[in-house]
Design a protein around this motif. Sequence first.
Motif, PDB file in Angstrom:
ATOM      1  N   ALA A 149      36.364  61.142  42.593  1.00  0.00           N
ATOM      2  CA  ALA A 149      35.152  61.940  42.781  1.00  0.00           C
ATOM      3  C   ALA A 149      34.099  61.583  41.736  1.00  0.00           C
ATOM      4  O   ALA A 149      32.911  61.418  42.056  1.00  0.00           O
ATOM      5  CB  ALA A 149      35.496  63.428  42.708  1.00  0.00           C
ATOM      6  N   ARG A 152      32.386  58.186  42.255  1.00  0.00           N
ATOM      7  CA  ARG A 152      31.341  58.234  43.293  1.00  0.00           C
ATOM      8  C   ARG A 152      30.113  58.981  42.794  1.00  0.00           C
ATOM      9  O   ARG A 152      28.983  58.528  42.980  1.00  0.00           O
ATOM     10  CB  ARG A 152      31.913  58.902  44.546  1.00  0.00           C
ATOM     11  CG  ARG A 152      32.902  58.001  45.272  1.00  0.00           C
ATOM     12  CD  ARG A 152      33.597  58.760  46.361  1.00  0.00           C
ATOM     13  NE  ARG A 152      34.444  57.889  47.185  1.00  0.00           N
ATOM     14  CZ  ARG A 152      35.412  58.340  47.973  1.00  0.00           C
ATOM     15  NH1 ARG A 152      35.653  59.644  48.054  1.00  0.00           N
ATOM     16  NH2 ARG A 152      36.127  57.510  48.687  1.00  0.00           N
ATOM     17  N   THR A 194      37.929  67.454  49.509  1.00  0.00           N
ATOM     18  CA  THR A 194      36.609  67.055  50.010  1.00  0.00           C
ATOM     19  C   THR A 194      36.288  65.598  49.703  1.00  0.00           C
ATOM     20  O   THR A 194      35.969  64.818  50.597  1.00  0.00           O
ATOM     21  CB  THR A 194      35.516  67.976  49.403  1.00  0.00           C
ATOM     22  OG1 THR A 194      35.910  69.334  49.606  1.00  0.00           O
ATOM     23  CG2 THR A 194      34.171  67.739  50.035  1.00  0.00           C
ATOM     24  N   CYS A 195      36.374  65.236  48.432  1.00  0.00           N
ATOM     25  CA  CYS A 195      36.083  63.847  48.068  1.00  0.00           C
ATOM     26  C   CYS A 195      37.362  63.019  48.222  1.00  0.00           C
ATOM     27  O   CYS A 195      37.881  62.428  47.284  1.00  0.00           O
ATOM     28  CB  CYS A 195      35.540  63.759  46.645  1.00  0.00           C
ATOM     29  SG  CYS A 195      34.730  62.179  46.349  1.00  0.00           S
ATOM     30  N   PRO A 199      35.607  60.609  52.429  1.00  0.00           N
ATOM     31  CA  PRO A 199      35.092  61.908  51.979  1.00  0.00           C
ATOM     32  C   PRO A 199      34.350  62.695  53.064  1.00  0.00           C
ATOM     33  O   PRO A 199      33.809  62.114  54.004  1.00  0.00           O
ATOM     34  CB  PRO A 199      34.104  61.505  50.871  1.00  0.00           C
ATOM     35  CG  PRO A 199      33.662  60.122  51.237  1.00  0.00           C
ATOM     36  CD  PRO A 199      34.823  59.468  51.918  1.00  0.00           C
ATOM     37  N   THR A 200      34.358  64.041  52.916  1.00  0.00           N
ATOM     38  CA  THR A 200      33.580  64.905  53.813  1.00  0.00           C
ATOM     39  C   THR A 200      32.356  65.366  53.036  1.00  0.00           C
ATOM     40  O   THR A 200      32.284  66.503  52.563  1.00  0.00           O
ATOM     41  CB  THR A 200      34.400  66.150  54.208  1.00  0.00           C
ATOM     42  OG1 THR A 200      35.769  65.939  53.928  1.00  0.00           O
ATOM     43  CG2 THR A 200      34.260  66.503  55.649  1.00  0.00           C
ATOM     44  N   CYS A 201      31.386  64.489  52.931  1.00  0.00           N
ATOM     45  CA  CYS A 201      30.238  64.750  52.057  1.00  0.00           C
ATOM     46  C   CYS A 201      29.396  65.934  52.533  1.00  0.00           C
ATOM     47  O   CYS A 201      28.737  66.600  51.717  1.00  0.00           O
ATOM     48  CB  CYS A 201      29.384  63.489  51.939  1.00  0.00           C
ATOM     49  SG  CYS A 201      30.316  62.099  51.260  1.00  0.00           S
ATOM     50  N   CYS A 204      30.312  68.963  50.632  1.00  0.00           N
ATOM     51  CA  CYS A 204      30.429  68.780  49.181  1.00  0.00           C
ATOM     52  C   CYS A 204      29.272  69.461  48.439  1.00  0.00           C
ATOM     53  O   CYS A 204      28.102  69.264  48.781  1.00  0.00           O
ATOM     54  CB  CYS A 204      30.445  67.290  48.851  1.00  0.00           C
ATOM     55  SG  CYS A 204      30.530  66.971  47.075  1.00  0.00           S
ATOM     56  N   SER A 207      26.569  66.917  46.980  1.00  0.00           N
ATOM     57  CA  SER A 207      26.038  65.860  47.855  1.00  0.00           C
ATOM     58  C   SER A 207      24.566  65.526  47.553  1.00  0.00           C
ATOM     59  O   SER A 207      24.122  64.419  47.804  1.00  0.00           O
ATOM     60  CB  SER A 207      26.197  66.243  49.332  1.00  0.00           C
ATOM     61  OG  SER A 207      25.551  67.458  49.568  1.00  0.00           O
ATOM     62  N   CYS A 210      24.940  62.952  44.423  1.00  0.00           N
ATOM     63  CA  CYS A 210      26.038  61.986  44.342  1.00  0.00           C
ATOM     64  C   CYS A 210      25.498  60.552  44.457  1.00  0.00           C
ATOM     65  O   CYS A 210      24.914  60.176  45.484  1.00  0.00           O
ATOM     66  CB  CYS A 210      27.040  62.268  45.457  1.00  0.00           C
ATOM     67  SG  CYS A 210      28.299  60.990  45.582  1.00  0.00           S
ATOM     68  N   LEU A 213      26.832  58.487  47.461  1.00  0.00           N
ATOM     69  CA  LEU A 213      26.315  58.940  48.766  1.00  0.00           C
ATOM     70  C   LEU A 213      24.861  58.502  48.921  1.00  0.00           C
ATOM     71  O   LEU A 213      24.470  57.977  49.973  1.00  0.00           O
ATOM     72  CB  LEU A 213      26.436  60.464  48.878  1.00  0.00           C
ATOM     73  CG  LEU A 213      25.952  61.051  50.203  1.00  0.00           C
ATOM     74  CD1 LEU A 213      26.811  60.556  51.363  1.00  0.00           C
ATOM     75  CD2 LEU A 213      25.958  62.585  50.176  1.00  0.00           C
ATOM     76  N   THR A 218      29.866  55.181  49.565  1.00  0.00           N
ATOM     77  CA  THR A 218      31.082  55.983  49.351  1.00  0.00           C
ATOM     78  C   THR A 218      32.341  55.247  49.792  1.00  0.00           C
ATOM     79  O   THR A 218      33.430  55.491  49.273  1.00  0.00           O
ATOM     80  CB  THR A 218      31.004  57.331  50.102  1.00  0.00           C
ATOM     81  OG1 THR A 218      30.780  57.062  51.474  1.00  0.00           O
ATOM     82  CG2 THR A 218      29.901  58.216  49.570  1.00  0.00           C
TER      83      THR A 218
HETATM   84  S1  SF4 Z   1      29.004  63.649  48.097  1.00  0.00           S
HETATM   85 FE1  SF4 Z   1      30.775  62.752  49.086  1.00  0.00          FE
HETATM   86  S2  SF4 Z   1      31.325  60.980  47.838  1.00  0.00           S
HETATM   87 FE2  SF4 Z   1      29.934  62.248  46.620  1.00  0.00          FE
HETATM   88  S3  SF4 Z   1      31.281  63.520  45.386  1.00  0.00           S
HETATM   89 FE3  SF4 Z   1      30.783  64.669  47.247  1.00  0.00          FE
HETATM   90  S4  SF4 Z   1      32.429  64.203  48.705  1.00  0.00           S
HETATM   91 FE4  SF4 Z   1      32.494  62.689  47.058  1.00  0.00          FE
END
Ligand code: SF4
Length: 366
Positions: A149, A152, A194-195, A199-201, A204, A207, A210, A213, A218
């Motif tokens: 996490a 990213r 989540t990450c 990942p399910t951004c 998050c 997001s 990030c 992202l 990612t």
């Molecule tokens: S936005 Fe996506 S890639 Fe970035 S920390 Fe959150 S889940 Fe992870």
Amino acid sequence: MLWPPSMDLLAPLAPWFDQVRRDLPWRALDLDAMHPDPYAVLVSELMLQQTQVATVIPYFSRWLDRFPTPRTLAEADEDSVHKAWEGLGYYRRARFLKAAAGSIAAEGWPRDLEGLCALPGLGPYTAAAVGSIAFQWPTPALDGNAFRALARLLLMEGDPKRGAADLRIWLTPALEAHGPSRMTQALMELGATTCLPSPTCTACPLSDRCGALLAGRTAEIPPIAKRAKPKASALWLVAFEAKGQVLLHPPALRGLLAGLWRWPTLDPDLYPPQPIAPDAPSVTAWPSWIQVYTHRREAVSPLHFRLTARFTPIEGLRWMPRSELRNLPLGKRDQRLRDLLDTPGQIPLEAPDSSALLRACAAPAR
Ligand code: SF4
């Protein structure tokens, strides 16, 4: 290290975690106070090394019923500790936990991270997790999920573990500002739910900030480490039974399988299958299976030989009452043969030559 201050960048994690946190039996309700039972945190962290949360939950509850304090665990006998761990794998963790409990029962809890690191089985990650979750020390705990996490979020190139020291320094103010226990668990939760590798951004809380992202990267951060191909092997897993007793290896003191009873294993290259001889002792077989370990895969062929008399085994093997089998700690592979013994098998068309197997396990006649 040109990252924005962690206490600002990670601020949305705290309210997000308060909303979505899973109800886990080792989690305290009040994340701003010291944990009411640091021993429960220690047990959960050791169990969670290499093992999924869903698998750990029933083990954790049974463990605390059985060994509710460091002292009860320290004073328990090795067999009962391994038996309670049976099925969780990586049995070294059970021995470390018992040794750590012995130290805590004798000397009390360590007063700092260095002291926790000195307990058996606590590497930097586990010690930092116990420090922050149990004692509210601002000691950042970085497991694989947290590294992923953060790599990213901060758009880190290469293996984020190489930046562990910088990440710990960077994270400390966030733990101090938002609460060590809350932030440590929030980061773990983000990586675990989540990450994920995919990942399910959209769900998050980070997001909008990030790096990976925003850069559309990612999928490539962090880079996936290449794993060595597991070594393949094959073996006969053999239960000899005679007059209500079965032949087993008693637990070794050291090594991966220390503390566990084992069935004899024999190499199929040395003991190839042959048509069953009419005068062979009664033999039963079940279908083979593939036993997967981190670094190897075994093709396991289980056999059960019923003999009319016991023989004197070679050193390292011992006859044990079959009725005791359920009380002895066995690894996953060996549990499976134990369970098969209670289910009908088949008389195979081919099996290794029983007299050769017996010669492998019997002491030479004097
Ligand atoms: S936005 Fe996506 S890639 Fe970035 S920390 Fe959150 S889940 Fe992870």
